[in-house]
Design an enzyme around this catalytic site. Structure first.
Site, PDB file in Angstrom:
ATOM      1  N   CYS A   1       3.398  -6.869   1.878  1.00  0.00           N
ATOM      2  CA  CYS A   1       2.333  -6.303   2.698  1.00  0.00           C
ATOM      3  C   CYS A   1       1.604  -7.452   3.370  1.00  0.00           C
ATOM      4  CB  CYS A   1       1.366  -5.498   1.825  1.00  0.00           C
ATOM      5  SG  CYS A   1      -0.089  -4.879   2.693  1.00  0.00           S
TER       6      CYS A   1
ATOM      7  N   CYS B   1       3.977  -6.282  10.458  1.00  0.00           N
ATOM      8  CA  CYS B   1       3.612  -5.336   9.391  1.00  0.00           C
ATOM      9  C   CYS B   1       4.910  -4.872   8.760  1.00  0.00           C
ATOM     10  CB  CYS B   1       2.831  -4.154   9.969  1.00  0.00           C
ATOM     11  SG  CYS B   1       2.544  -2.800   8.786  1.00  0.00           S
TER      12      CYS B   1
ATOM     13  N   SER C   1       0.832  -1.198   0.000  1.00  0.00           N
ATOM     14  CA  SER C   1       0.000   0.000   0.000  1.00  0.00           C
ATOM     15  C   SER C   1       0.868   1.249   0.000  1.00  0.00           C
ATOM     16  CB  SER C   1      -0.918  -0.001   1.228  1.00  0.00           C
ATOM     17  OG  SER C   1      -0.152  -0.105   2.416  1.00  0.00           O
TER      18      SER C   1
ATOM     19  N   HIS D   1       5.759  -2.190   7.347  1.00  0.00           N
ATOM     20  CA  HIS D   1       6.166  -0.827   7.717  1.00  0.00           C
ATOM     21  C   HIS D   1       7.007  -0.821   8.990  1.00  0.00           C
ATOM     22  CE1 HIS D   1       3.215   0.625   4.779  1.00  0.00           C
ATOM     23  NE2 HIS D   1       3.667   1.839   4.967  1.00  0.00           N
TER      24      HIS D   1
END
Length: 261
Positions: free
Chosen positions: A70, A177, A8, A179
């Site tokens: 992701c 995650c 994303s 990120h």
């Protein structure tokens, strides 16, 4: 050799950096849609539709493999992505590193988005791979978004909140995650207890990079001549590496190689 990564937002930077560590000569295609973030709260159908759009943009550049960098997209859209793109384009999903974390001994904490925490998917991984290891699921509201925008105050607030939910005897933290891998050392610092052995972090970037090479029959060659090949797609459009990516070492290294050639 060309490998595409999709996410994303900028969570794909960690896996991109891992690919380049294993094979510096790899051309990269980074496809994301930060305007649609966050994907976590969206319905599975919506996530799947958005993931397919981002993946198709990457596939148009004819990579040898596609890494779904992701966790949310891997949970909800991996089957649809493989159904559409394989066998022509190998698709490699991202799975939280619960199995190796549990194998190293507990207690273990899994930091993940609120949508993933407590989900049947994550609970299934814990059931299948954690055995008798004590596992605590820790929701991290706002952390992925704060990392995406390099929001220092937001990152600190989210880290403190998640650390407060992490038992003090935790020895290992799974980064659930992509990120989160961009602020891995800050996560370690947030949960480290004085006088205890260093907390071990388990991310997924290295494993998915290695799996991508295996899927296309390539061997690691960390001393290969670095490639400057980098295509950045934002919402399907060819773009520059987002300025926010330069807030992280992984993004700066990609930019440095591209500008040096």
């Amino acid at each position: 050799m060309k490998i595409a990564l999709m996410d994303s937002g900028i969570g794909l930077l960690a896996a991109a950096a891992a690919v380049r560590r294993l094979r510096p000569d790899t051309d990269l295609v980074l496809s994301s849609d930060p305007g649609s973030m966050p994907w976590g709260p969206r319905t599975p159908e919506d996530v799947t539709a958005r993931a397919l759009t981002v993946a198709r943009a990457a596939a148009a550049h004819r990579p040898d493999a596609l890494i779904v960098a992701c966790n949310t997209a891997s949970v909800h859209a991996l089957a649809a992505l493989r159904a559409e793109l394989e066998p022509t384009l190998p698709v490699i999903g991202t799975v939280p590193a619960i199995k190796p974390a549990a194998a190293a001994g507990g207690p273990v904490a899994i930091w993940a988005t609120p949508a993933t925490t407590g989900s049947p998917y994550q609970r299934g991984l814990i059931r299948d791979f954690a055995g008798s290891t004590a596992v605590t699921e820790v929701p991290c509201p706002g952390l992925a978004d704060a990392v995406q925008y390099a929001d220092e105050a937001g990152i600190e607030k989210a880290l403190a909140a998640a650390a407060a939910l992490t038992p003090p005897d935790v020895r290992t933290v799974v980064l659930g995650c992509t990120h989160y891998e961009l602020v891995a050392e800050r996560i370690r610092d947030a949960v480290q207890q004085p006088g205890r052995p260093p907390v071990v972090l388990h991310g997924s970037a290295g494993a998915v990079a290695a799996q991508a090479l295996r899927r296309i029959g390539a061997e690691p060659a960390p001393s290969a001549e670095p490639s400057a090949g980098l295509v950045v797609l934002l919402g399907g459009q060819v773009s520059e590496l987002p300025e926010v990516a330069l807030a992280y070492p992984e993004g700066r290294r990609l930019a440095a190689v591209s500008s040096a050639r």
